[in-house]
Design a protein around this motif. Structure first.
Motif, PDB file in Angstrom:
ATOM      1  N   ARG A  27       0.331  -4.044   5.653  1.00  0.00           N
ATOM      2  CA  ARG A  27       0.461  -4.826   4.196  1.00  0.00           C
ATOM      3  C   ARG A  27       2.149  -4.873   3.725  1.00  0.00           C
ATOM      4  NH1 ARG A  27      -3.098  -1.876   0.062  1.00  0.00           N
ATOM      5  NH2 ARG A  27      -4.379  -3.411   1.008  1.00  0.00           N
ATOM      6  N   PHE A  28       2.461  -6.224   3.928  1.00  0.00           N
ATOM      7  CA  PHE A  28       3.743  -6.693   3.819  1.00  0.00           C
ATOM      8  C   PHE A  28       3.964  -6.864   2.350  1.00  0.00           C
ATOM      9  CE2 PHE A  28       3.285  -8.182   8.179  1.00  0.00           C
ATOM     10  CZ  PHE A  28       4.656  -7.709   8.730  1.00  0.00           C
ATOM     11  N   THR A  29       4.999  -6.382   1.780  1.00  0.00           N
ATOM     12  CA  THR A  29       5.702  -6.843   0.719  1.00  0.00           C
ATOM     13  C   THR A  29       7.132  -7.366   0.666  1.00  0.00           C
ATOM     14  OG1 THR A  29       4.793  -4.886  -0.361  1.00  0.00           O
ATOM     15  CG2 THR A  29       6.649  -5.889  -1.495  1.00  0.00           C
ATOM     16  N   VAL A  30       7.162  -8.765   0.371  1.00  0.00           N
ATOM     17  CA  VAL A  30       8.253  -9.610   0.752  1.00  0.00           C
ATOM     18  C   VAL A  30       8.650 -10.367  -0.590  1.00  0.00           C
ATOM     19  CG1 VAL A  30       9.266 -11.737   2.007  1.00  0.00           C
ATOM     20  CG2 VAL A  30       7.613 -10.201   3.169  1.00  0.00           C
ATOM     21  N   GLY A  31      10.079  -9.910  -1.041  1.00  0.00           N
ATOM     22  CA  GLY A  31      10.357 -10.014  -2.235  1.00  0.00           C
ATOM     23  C   GLY A  31       9.357  -9.633  -3.321  1.00  0.00           C
ATOM     24  N   ALA A  32       8.721 -10.504  -4.111  1.00  0.00           N
ATOM     25  CA  ALA A  32       7.799 -10.096  -5.245  1.00  0.00           C
ATOM     26  C   ALA A  32       6.246 -10.188  -4.762  1.00  0.00           C
ATOM     27  CB  ALA A  32       8.019 -10.937  -6.516  1.00  0.00           C
ATOM     28  N   GLU A  33       6.077 -10.485  -3.484  1.00  0.00           N
ATOM     29  CA  GLU A  33       4.817 -10.792  -2.840  1.00  0.00           C
ATOM     30  C   GLU A  33       4.002  -9.800  -1.970  1.00  0.00           C
ATOM     31  OE1 GLU A  33       3.725 -14.609  -1.710  1.00  0.00           O
ATOM     32  OE2 GLU A  33       5.312 -15.750  -2.741  1.00  0.00           O
ATOM     33  N   THR A  34       3.006  -9.526  -2.132  1.00  0.00           N
ATOM     34  CA  THR A  34       2.379  -8.736  -1.399  1.00  0.00           C
ATOM     35  C   THR A  34       1.011  -9.067  -0.618  1.00  0.00           C
ATOM     36  OG1 THR A  34       3.156  -6.587  -2.570  1.00  0.00           O
ATOM     37  CG2 THR A  34       1.202  -6.271  -0.966  1.00  0.00           C
ATOM     38  N   PHE A  35       0.851  -9.105   0.409  1.00  0.00           N
ATOM     39  CA  PHE A  35      -0.060  -9.447   1.414  1.00  0.00           C
ATOM     40  C   PHE A  35      -0.342  -8.677   2.677  1.00  0.00           C
ATOM     41  CE2 PHE A  35       3.890 -11.401   2.886  1.00  0.00           C
ATOM     42  CZ  PHE A  35       3.813 -11.317   4.010  1.00  0.00           C
ATOM     43  N   ASP A  36      -1.753  -8.643   2.873  1.00  0.00           N
ATOM     44  CA  ASP A  36      -2.092  -8.024   4.281  1.00  0.00           C
ATOM     45  C   ASP A  36      -1.928  -8.828   5.467  1.00  0.00           C
ATOM     46  OD1 ASP A  36      -2.667  -5.671   2.879  1.00  0.00           O
ATOM     47  OD2 ASP A  36      -4.819  -6.326   2.281  1.00  0.00           O
ATOM     48  N   ALA A  37      -1.909  -8.268   6.612  1.00  0.00           N
ATOM     49  CA  ALA A  37      -1.849  -9.114   7.726  1.00  0.00           C
ATOM     50  C   ALA A  37      -2.355  -8.054   8.925  1.00  0.00           C
ATOM     51  CB  ALA A  37      -0.314  -9.243   8.137  1.00  0.00           C
TER      52      ALA A  37
END
Length: 215
Positions: free
Chosen positions: A73-83
């Motif tokens: 589960r990545f958090t980059v800046g204000a966005e979070t997404f699964d990979a």
């Protein structure tokens, strides 16, 4: 072609060196292959732990993360997404990023370098390996290693910062603040950002001295 012109390794055979807090765990691929043009290492962590610690790259390094196995589960800046496996994530310099393992034995390959500059291996690689080896032999040996690094170069900020992280994780709050103040006094402005973003110093945030030291 001689045998020295190439090398084949299995990522599962790489040695593992945990960070001070236990995760992420460094699997030092760059050192094994003696890569000198860019940074390249593998990282692993148990489910629920950081496989890529929370940080940015204020010195200008670009980074690419490749999920080899497991889930992230990545958090980059204000966005979070699964990979999942075979996912590639590129993150620009100065962008805050963090990756949490969502499955057991998650494995991530990280590649990075600063555009336009010759690559120089970072000292944190040697420290994480040496510290993990020392800590495996006991807390006092780990503390002795840090003391040795502090004495070796008393004007360098990194040993003081590492000492602050170790003491914070060990519950020695007074010593942690002493070392942190020293690191901030010696280091460039980015050390303050590193301290604010790093998980190793999280236990200090609720102490009134945190705002005093961090300004």
């Amino acid at each position: 072609m001689s045998k020295r012109d190439y090398r084949v390794v299995s990522l599962d055979e790489l040695e593992r060196y945990p960070a001070m807090s236990g995760a992420p765990v460094l699997m030092p691929l760059r050192r094994l292959l003696d890569v000198r043009a860019f940074g390249i290492n593998c990282w692993t962590a148990p489910a629920g732990a950081p496989v890529i610690e929370r940080h940015s790259e204020p010195d200008g390094d670009e980074e690419v993360y490749v999920v080899i196995r497991g889930g992230v589960r990545f958090t980059v800046g204000a966005e979070t997404f699964d990979a999942g496996p075979a996912t590639v994530v590129h993150v620009s310099p100065d962008m805050l990023r963090e990756a949490m393992a969502t499955e057991p034995e998650t494995l991530v390959l990280a590649v990075g370098a600063k555009p336009g500059e010759a690559f120089e291996p970072k000292s944190w690689e040697d420290f994480q390996i040496a510290f993990a080896q020392a800590r495996a032999r006991g807390e006092e040996e780990a503390r002795a290693l840090i003391a040795e690094m502090l004495a070796r170069d008393p004007r360098a900020w990194a040993p003081a910062y590492n000492a602050a992280c170790f003491e914070a994780l060990s519950g020695n709050t007074d010593a942690a603040f002493e070392h942190l103040a020293h690191a901030l006094a010696l280091g460039p402005p980015r050390v303050r950002q590193l301290a604010a973003e790093g998980e190793d110093l999280a236990s200090l945030h609720s102490d009134p001295r945190w705002q005093q030291v961090m300004g």
